[in-house]
Write a protein that holds these residues in place. Structure first.
Motif, PDB file in Angstrom:
ATOM      1  N   UNK A 106     -44.546  18.946   5.375  1.00 25.38           N
ATOM      2  CA  UNK A 106     -43.585  18.132   4.949  1.00 25.38           C
ATOM      3  C   UNK A 106     -42.201  18.465   5.817  1.00 25.38           C
ATOM      4  N   UNK A 107     -42.389  19.473   6.382  1.00 25.57           N
ATOM      5  CA  UNK A 107     -41.163  19.934   7.259  1.00 25.57           C
ATOM      6  C   UNK A 107     -40.849  19.142   8.851  1.00 25.57           C
ATOM      7  N   UNK A 108     -39.559  18.988   8.711  1.00 28.50           N
ATOM      8  CA  UNK A 108     -39.154  18.141  10.162  1.00 28.50           C
ATOM      9  C   UNK A 108     -40.104  18.896  11.425  1.00 28.50           C
ATOM     10  N   UNK A 109     -40.238  17.824  12.085  1.00 26.17           N
ATOM     11  CA  UNK A 109     -41.093  18.267  13.523  1.00 26.17           C
ATOM     12  C   UNK A 109     -40.151  17.643  14.781  1.00 26.17           C
ATOM     13  N   UNK A 110     -40.045  18.457  15.912  1.00 26.26           N
ATOM     14  CA  UNK A 110     -39.396  17.949  16.927  1.00 26.26           C
ATOM     15  C   UNK A 110     -40.437  18.070  18.059  1.00 26.26           C
ATOM     16  N   UNK A 111     -40.608  17.151  18.614  1.00 23.17           N
ATOM     17  CA  UNK A 111     -41.716  16.847  19.944  1.00 23.17           C
ATOM     18  C   UNK A 111     -41.045  17.399  21.099  1.00 23.17           C
ATOM     19  N   UNK A 112     -41.919  18.121  21.984  1.00 22.32           N
ATOM     20  CA  UNK A 112     -41.587  18.627  23.168  1.00 22.32           C
ATOM     21  C   UNK A 112     -42.513  18.413  24.102  1.00 22.32           C
ATOM     22  N   UNK A 113     -42.254  17.880  25.464  1.00 22.61           N
ATOM     23  CA  UNK A 113     -43.340  17.834  26.433  1.00 22.61           C
ATOM     24  C   UNK A 113     -43.918  16.332  26.725  1.00 22.61           C
ATOM     25  N   UNK A 114     -43.676  16.213  27.956  1.00 23.56           N
ATOM     26  CA  UNK A 114     -44.280  14.822  28.689  1.00 23.56           C
ATOM     27  C   UNK A 114     -43.412  13.450  28.547  1.00 23.56           C
ATOM     28  N   UNK A 121     -32.951  27.448   7.508  1.00 24.32           N
ATOM     29  CA  UNK A 121     -32.749  26.379   8.573  1.00 24.32           C
ATOM     30  C   UNK A 121     -32.565  26.932   9.743  1.00 24.32           C
ATOM     31  N   UNK A 122     -31.944  28.189  10.109  1.00 23.79           N
ATOM     32  CA  UNK A 122     -31.640  28.513  11.255  1.00 23.79           C
ATOM     33  C   UNK A 122     -32.914  29.216  12.261  1.00 23.79           C
ATOM     34  N   UNK A 123     -34.034  29.014  11.616  1.00 21.67           N
ATOM     35  CA  UNK A 123     -35.176  29.249  12.255  1.00 21.67           C
ATOM     36  C   UNK A 123     -36.372  28.239  12.345  1.00 21.67           C
ATOM     37  N   UNK A 124     -36.478  27.614  13.546  1.00 23.27           N
ATOM     38  CA  UNK A 124     -37.724  26.782  13.963  1.00 23.27           C
ATOM     39  C   UNK A 124     -38.786  27.680  14.516  1.00 23.27           C
ATOM     40  N   UNK A 125     -40.057  27.096  14.337  1.00 24.17           N
ATOM     41  CA  UNK A 125     -40.946  27.595  15.065  1.00 24.17           C
ATOM     42  C   UNK A 125     -41.575  26.807  16.329  1.00 24.17           C
ATOM     43  N   UNK A 126     -41.887  27.232  17.477  1.00 20.63           N
ATOM     44  CA  UNK A 126     -42.417  26.731  18.318  1.00 20.63           C
ATOM     45  C   UNK A 126     -43.706  26.709  18.404  1.00 20.63           C
ATOM     46  N   UNK A 127     -44.406  25.764  18.183  1.00 15.41           N
ATOM     47  CA  UNK A 127     -46.043  25.444  18.321  1.00 15.41           C
ATOM     48  C   UNK A 127     -46.064  24.905  19.734  1.00 15.41           C
ATOM     49  N   UNK A 128     -46.399  25.923  20.643  1.00 16.17           N
ATOM     50  CA  UNK A 128     -46.756  25.424  22.105  1.00 16.17           C
ATOM     51  C   UNK A 128     -48.361  25.668  22.203  1.00 16.17           C
ATOM     52  N   UNK A 129     -49.082  24.645  22.475  1.00 14.87           N
ATOM     53  CA  UNK A 129     -50.361  24.569  22.397  1.00 14.87           C
ATOM     54  C   UNK A 129     -50.862  23.717  23.521  1.00 14.87           C
ATOM     55  N   UNK A 130     -52.149  24.476  24.046  1.00 13.88           N
ATOM     56  CA  UNK A 130     -53.300  23.570  24.733  1.00 13.88           C
ATOM     57  C   UNK A 130     -54.530  23.258  23.781  1.00 13.88           C
ATOM     58  N   UNK A 131     -54.475  22.035  23.861  1.00 12.60           N
ATOM     59  CA  UNK A 131     -55.458  21.432  22.847  1.00 12.60           C
ATOM     60  C   UNK A 131     -54.868  21.843  21.468  1.00 12.60           C
ATOM     61  N   UNK A 132     -55.889  22.767  20.804  1.00 13.11           N
ATOM     62  CA  UNK A 132     -55.346  23.137  19.578  1.00 13.11           C
ATOM     63  C   UNK A 132     -55.139  24.697  19.537  1.00 13.11           C
ATOM     64  N   UNK A 146     -39.161  24.140  10.005  1.00 17.87           N
ATOM     65  CA  UNK A 146     -38.827  23.229  11.060  1.00 17.87           C
ATOM     66  C   UNK A 146     -40.043  23.513  12.105  1.00 17.87           C
ATOM     67  N   UNK A 147     -40.870  22.720  12.759  1.00 17.76           N
ATOM     68  CA  UNK A 147     -41.592  23.130  13.824  1.00 17.76           C
ATOM     69  C   UNK A 147     -40.963  22.249  15.220  1.00 17.76           C
ATOM     70  N   UNK A 148     -41.211  22.887  16.598  1.00 12.48           N
ATOM     71  CA  UNK A 148     -40.917  22.107  17.560  1.00 12.48           C
ATOM     72  C   UNK A 148     -42.408  22.265  18.431  1.00 12.48           C
TER      73      UNK A 148
END
Ligand SMILES: O=C(O)c1ccccc1N[C@@H]1O[C@H](COP(=O)(O)O)[C@@H](O)[C@H]1O
Length: 249
Positions: free
Chosen positions: A198-206, A131-142, A170-172
């Motif tokens: 099924x993992x929690x997602x955190x939204x970022x941007x906009x 749980x101490x690690x989230x992965x940031x999925x920083x994307x343009x398009x896909x 978890x994904x950011x």
């Protein structure tokens, strides 16, 4: 409505992005677009005083590979310790930087570049720290973005398959093209990501207004856990207490 069928609240994470020792906001993550919002320690304390439960704290210089704000981040974390959880990101790419981030009090580490460029190490720390690690999925398009969002880091869906296999907790998810633009979050991208995990997602941007927060809260039943709020708070589009109210009702 009874407590049992109420939509759970959306967790809000005010962002404190640090570059050159200052709290800044960038537009679309582009170096040179900084707006300066003063002392990052004051900003962190301010968000804590206003009721933040989490702060998304970013070392932008480390993310761009051009320096470090380590001392300031450590002081900021110390100032809010016991009141606010810290999600720390920017330049955490090996054991040393990860262990240091945890040692100075980060509750969660957001891995960006390392999750794209060093899959084996990412899988090993996901397994070790959970749980101490989230992965940031920083994307343009896909297409994912790495190294200060200056380099392509692969296909979002292929990388997500690998991270799911590794057990990412978890994904950011950041739409880089929306970040710092006040144009509203990319709800469709969030829906697509949540369809694949099924993992929690955190939204970022906009995020630009309270309606955006209300729209994000509608996604909580689909797996959206939280949202990072940056420029809108610093620009005074709404206050954190107002946003927390919308996120929980
Ligand atoms: O938040 C930003 O504006 C930002 C801009 C450019 C690069 C990164 C940015 N943010 C954070 O940095 C991590 C990635 O850092 P790294 O690749 O692991 O070194 C990213 O997930 C955002 O949280």
């Amino acid at each position: 409505m009874s407590e049992f069928n109420k939509t759970p609240r959306l967790v809000l994470l005010p962002a404190v992005d640090v570059a050159g020792g200052k709290a800044v906001r960038l537009t679309k993550g582009e170096a040179g677009t900084e707006t300066n919002y003063g002392d990052p320690i004051d900003a962190a304390v301010d968000w804590a005083d206003q009721g933040a439960e989490w702060i998304h704290l970013v070392d932008l210089d480390a993310a761009f590979g051009r320096g470090s704000n380590g001392g300031i981040l450590k002081k900021a974390i110390r100032q809010v310790r016991g009141r606010v959880n810290i999600e720390l990101s920017g330049g955490i790419r090996d054991d040393e930087s990860l262990e240091h981030a945890l040692a100075i009090g980060a509750k969660r580490i957001n891995l960006g570049t390392a999750a794209l460029e060093n899959p084996e190490w990412a899988a090993s720390v996901i397994a070790q720290y959970g749980e101490a690690i989230a992965v940031g999925l920083d994307v343009r398009g896909t297409t994912l973005a790495a190294r200060g969002w200056t380099k392509d880091g692969g296909d979002l869906w292929q990388v997500m398959d690998r991270l799911e296999e590794a057990g990412a907790a978890r994904y950011v998810v950041t739409d880089v093209t929306k970040d710092g633009t006040l144009q509203g979050p990319n709800l469709e991208l969030l829906r697509q990501v949540m369809d694949r995990t099924h993992r929690p997602v955190v939204a970022s941007g906009g995020i630009s207004n309270l309606d955006d927060i209300a729209a994000l809260r509608e996604l909580v039943p689909l797996g959206l856990e939280g949202a990072i709020v940056g420029k809108a708070l610093y620009a005074g589009a709404f206050t954190l207490p107002e946003a927390l109210d919308v996120a929980s009702h």
